[in-house]
Motif scaffolding. Structure first.
Motif, short mmCIF file in Angstrom:
data_model
loop_
_atom_site.label_atom_id
_atom_site.label_comp_id
_atom_site.label_asym_id
_atom_site.label_seq_id
_atom_site.Cartn_x
_atom_site.Cartn_y
_atom_site.Cartn_z
N LEU A 1 54.90 -23.00 140.11
CA LEU A 1 55.61 -22.78 141.36
C LEU A 1 55.39 -21.35 141.85
O LEU A 1 55.38 -20.41 141.05
CB LEU A 1 57.12 -23.00 141.17
CG LEU A 1 57.53 -24.35 140.57
CD1 LEU A 1 58.92 -24.27 139.97
CD2 LEU A 1 57.49 -25.41 141.64
N VAL A 2 55.23 -21.19 143.16
CA VAL A 2 55.20 -19.88 143.79
C VAL A 2 56.35 -19.87 144.78
O VAL A 2 56.37 -20.67 145.71
CB VAL A 2 53.87 -19.61 144.52
CG1 VAL A 2 53.94 -18.33 145.35
CG2 VAL A 2 52.73 -19.52 143.53
N GLU A 3 57.33 -19.00 144.55
CA GLU A 3 58.53 -18.91 145.39
C GLU A 3 59.19 -20.28 145.55
O GLU A 3 59.61 -20.66 146.63
CB GLU A 3 58.19 -18.29 146.74
CG GLU A 3 57.68 -16.87 146.64
CD GLU A 3 57.13 -16.33 147.94
OE1 GLU A 3 57.23 -17.01 148.98
OE2 GLU A 3 56.61 -15.21 147.91
N GLY A 4 59.23 -21.07 144.48
CA GLY A 4 59.88 -22.37 144.48
C GLY A 4 59.04 -23.52 144.99
O GLY A 4 59.44 -24.67 144.92
N ASP A 5 57.85 -23.23 145.54
CA ASP A 5 56.95 -24.28 146.05
C ASP A 5 55.94 -24.66 144.98
O ASP A 5 55.31 -23.79 144.38
CB ASP A 5 56.19 -23.80 147.29
CG ASP A 5 57.10 -23.56 148.48
OD1 ASP A 5 58.14 -24.23 148.56
OD2 ASP A 5 56.75 -22.68 149.31
N PRO A 6 55.75 -25.97 144.72
CA PRO A 6 54.75 -26.39 143.73
C PRO A 6 53.34 -26.10 144.23
O PRO A 6 53.02 -26.40 145.38
CB PRO A 6 54.99 -27.89 143.58
CG PRO A 6 55.67 -28.30 144.84
CD PRO A 6 56.42 -27.11 145.35
N VAL A 7 52.51 -25.49 143.38
CA VAL A 7 51.13 -25.18 143.77
C VAL A 7 50.10 -25.91 142.90
O VAL A 7 48.99 -26.16 143.36
CB VAL A 7 50.86 -23.66 143.75
CG1 VAL A 7 51.66 -22.96 144.82
CG2 VAL A 7 51.14 -23.06 142.39
N SER A 8 50.45 -26.24 141.67
CA SER A 8 49.53 -27.02 140.84
C SER A 8 50.29 -27.66 139.68
O SER A 8 51.40 -27.25 139.35
CB SER A 8 48.38 -26.16 140.31
OG SER A 8 48.85 -25.22 139.37
N ILE A 9 49.67 -28.70 139.12
CA ILE A 9 50.25 -29.42 137.99
C ILE A 9 49.24 -29.44 136.87
O ILE A 9 48.05 -29.70 137.10
CB ILE A 9 50.61 -30.88 138.36
CG1 ILE A 9 51.71 -30.90 139.41
CG2 ILE A 9 51.05 -31.66 137.12
CD1 ILE A 9 52.10 -32.30 139.86
N GLN A 10 49.70 -29.15 135.66
CA GLN A 10 48.83 -29.22 134.49
C GLN A 10 49.26 -30.39 133.63
O GLN A 10 50.40 -30.46 133.18
CB GLN A 10 48.91 -27.92 133.71
CG GLN A 10 48.01 -27.90 132.51
CD GLN A 10 48.10 -26.58 131.75
OE1 GLN A 10 48.57 -25.60 132.26
NE2 GLN A 10 47.64 -26.61 130.52
N LEU A 11 48.34 -31.32 133.41
CA LEU A 11 48.59 -32.47 132.53
C LEU A 11 48.30 -32.05 131.10
O LEU A 11 47.66 -31.03 130.86
CB LEU A 11 47.68 -33.63 132.93
CG LEU A 11 47.83 -34.21 134.32
CD1 LEU A 11 46.86 -35.36 134.52
CD2 LEU A 11 49.24 -34.66 134.60
N PRO A 12 48.75 -32.84 130.12
CA PRO A 12 48.34 -32.56 128.74
C PRO A 12 46.80 -32.52 128.67
O PRO A 12 46.13 -33.20 129.44
CB PRO A 12 48.90 -33.74 127.95
CG PRO A 12 50.02 -34.25 128.79
CD PRO A 12 49.63 -34.00 130.21
N ALA A 13 46.26 -31.74 127.74
CA ALA A 13 44.81 -31.56 127.64
C ALA A 13 44.08 -32.86 127.33
O ALA A 13 42.95 -33.07 127.77
CB ALA A 13 44.49 -30.52 126.58
#
Length: 188
Positions: A116-128
């Motif tokens: 999150l940047v300032e509360g906004d989602p910017v990316s999601i990381q899944l399990p490897a």
């Protein structure tokens, strides 16, 4: 916070030309003559458009600070993924487009990390890595050696991967979510 361009890494969020971008890939290029440059592939957080930029390694860019938060994937509702905060059980909508190429690997109740940047989602990381079942695999061709020849197979999520010749339809395998590559046969 300002940082040198040669310190840019995949997953970071930067501000460029008045817009926020998430860095997908970076590569340092050293030409035969002149100074090294860094080439960055990035995605606009608002529009989802991709862009390539080049900077000299001594240039500075504005890096935005990201906060990491763990969520559990619940379900998809139209254009949004519905994630649940495991501590408060509150639901949190995130645009599907944030996942990019990793979207087919998202599974029910999967633990994901949202940046999150300032509360906004910017990316999601899944399990490897994830374990998936093969629904279709080409038969082994006689005379094929096991050392370097892989064959195509289709996973239960529709993704095509290359697997060793001894893997058959119905088996479960471990797949790397970052680049859709075969890791190993699933244990148990």
């Amino acid at each position: 916070m300002k940082q040198q361009a040669n310190l840019i890494r995949a997953g970071q969020v930067i501000e460029h030309d008045g817009r926020r971008w998430t860095v997908l890939k970076q590569q340092i290029i050293i030409p035969g003559k002149g100074n090294a440059i860094i080439q960055v592939e990035m995605r606009d957080l608002k529009t989802g458009n991709k862009s390539n930029e080049r900077w000299r390694t001594a240039d500075t860019v504005e890096r935005l600070m990201t906060e990491e938060k763990e969520y559990t994937y619940s379900y998809t509702d139209g254009e949004n993924l519905i994630l649940m905060d495991p501590e408060t059980f509150e639901q949190f909508p995130v645009p599907v487009g944030i996942l990019g190429d990793a979207a087919p690997f998202l599974q029910d109740n999967m633990e994901v990390v949202v940046y999150l940047v300032e509360g906004d989602p910017v990316s999601i990381q899944l399990p490897a890595q994830v374990t998936l079942k093969i629904i279709e695999a080409d038969p082994v061709t006689k005379g094929q050696t096991a050392t370097s020849s892989y064959k195509p197979a289709i996973l239960e999520n529709g993704v095509k991967v290359m697997v060793p010749p001894f893997i058959e339809a119905g088996e479960s395998i471990v797949v790397r979510t970052e680049d859709s590559t075969y890791v190993e046969r699933a244990k148990g």
